[in-house]
Design a protein around this motif. Structure first.
Motif, short mmCIF file in Angstrom:
data_model
loop_
_atom_site.label_atom_id
_atom_site.label_comp_id
_atom_site.label_asym_id
_atom_site.label_seq_id
_atom_site.Cartn_x
_atom_site.Cartn_y
_atom_site.Cartn_z
N ASP A 121 -6.68 12.81 0.76
CA ASP A 121 -7.83 12.81 0.11
C ASP A 121 -8.22 14.04 -0.83
N THR A 164 -11.55 0.76 0.21
CA THR A 164 -10.41 1.59 0.82
C THR A 164 -10.67 1.97 2.22
N VAL A 181 -4.98 1.67 -4.29
CA VAL A 181 -4.46 2.91 -3.62
C VAL A 181 -3.11 2.89 -3.56
N ASP A 212 -5.86 7.41 -2.40
CA ASP A 212 -6.64 6.54 -3.23
C ASP A 212 -7.19 7.16 -4.35
N ASP A 213 -8.20 6.50 -4.96
CA ASP A 213 -8.62 6.96 -6.40
C ASP A 213 -7.80 6.69 -7.45
N THR A 217 -15.20 7.94 0.22
CA THR A 217 -14.27 6.78 0.14
C THR A 217 -14.86 5.52 0.01
#
Length: 188
Positions: free
Chosen positions: A115, A31, A182, A140-141, A27
């Motif tokens: 995640d 974030t 995000v 996220d990502d 992470t």
């Protein structure tokens, strides 16, 4: 993005474990700061689907107040054990050595950090059922997209589009860095 360079001690410890284990996709700090901020606004149960080396959970814990517990699932038993040892002194964090689906029965969640790739791709309906009204879902990502429909690598990013249009959530894409975004969804 402006942020102090100091990291909470538990986050530093998780990042150190990540480095020792060769993880290159923990992470991001940007974030993480968002996770800590959101965790500070919630009480009850916070969850993470896909522990990795525990960086996301450490960020959640850094913001979580009294009356808040965190449960996180990791499918790699050796990694889950290492992260469990990292968090052993904190009774408010539980590491489950199992696939992300093992946490579903633990809800409702006030905040759920999604995640695990599989959960991101296929579990929106399940997630909607286990997040309490007013609860947050964080994914996220993502690479920021300035157009509609959202695009990624020359194609419509259907995952992002589906989250942004799902009527069970109010969702926004938040840039946390020039190259990272995000999705922040609030359960209606």
């Amino acid at each position: 993005m402006s942020a102090p360079p100091e990291l909470p001690p538990l986050v530093s410890a998780a990042l150190s474990l990540s480095g020792r284990r060769g993880f290159v996709s923990s992470t991001r700090n940007e974030t993480g700061r968002l996770l800590a901020t959101l965790a500070a606004s919630k009480s009850g149960l916070l969850g993470e689907l896909g522990t990795g080396c525990g960086v996301g959970s450490a960020w959640l814990r850094s913001g979580a107040g009294e009356g808040t517990n965190i449960v996180t699932a990791e499918s790699d038993p050796q990694l889950a054990q290492a992260v469990g040892e990292l968090f052993a002194a904190d009774e408010r964090i539980e590491v489950v050595s199992a696939d992300w689906t093992a946490l579903i029965e633990r809800g409702p969640f006030a905040l759920l950090f999604v995640d695990a790739r599989e959960a991101k791709l296929s579990a929106r309906d399940v997630i909607a059922d286990v997040v309490e009204p007013g609860g947050f879902v964080v994914l996220d990502d993502f690479t920021p997209s300035a157009v509609w429909p959202p695009m990624y690598e020359g194609r419509v990013d259907t995952l992002r589009q589906e989250w942004l249009m799902d009527q069970r959530f109010t969702t926004v894409e938040v840039m946390v860095a020039p190259d990272a975004a995000v999705l922040l969804a609030t359960r209606r």
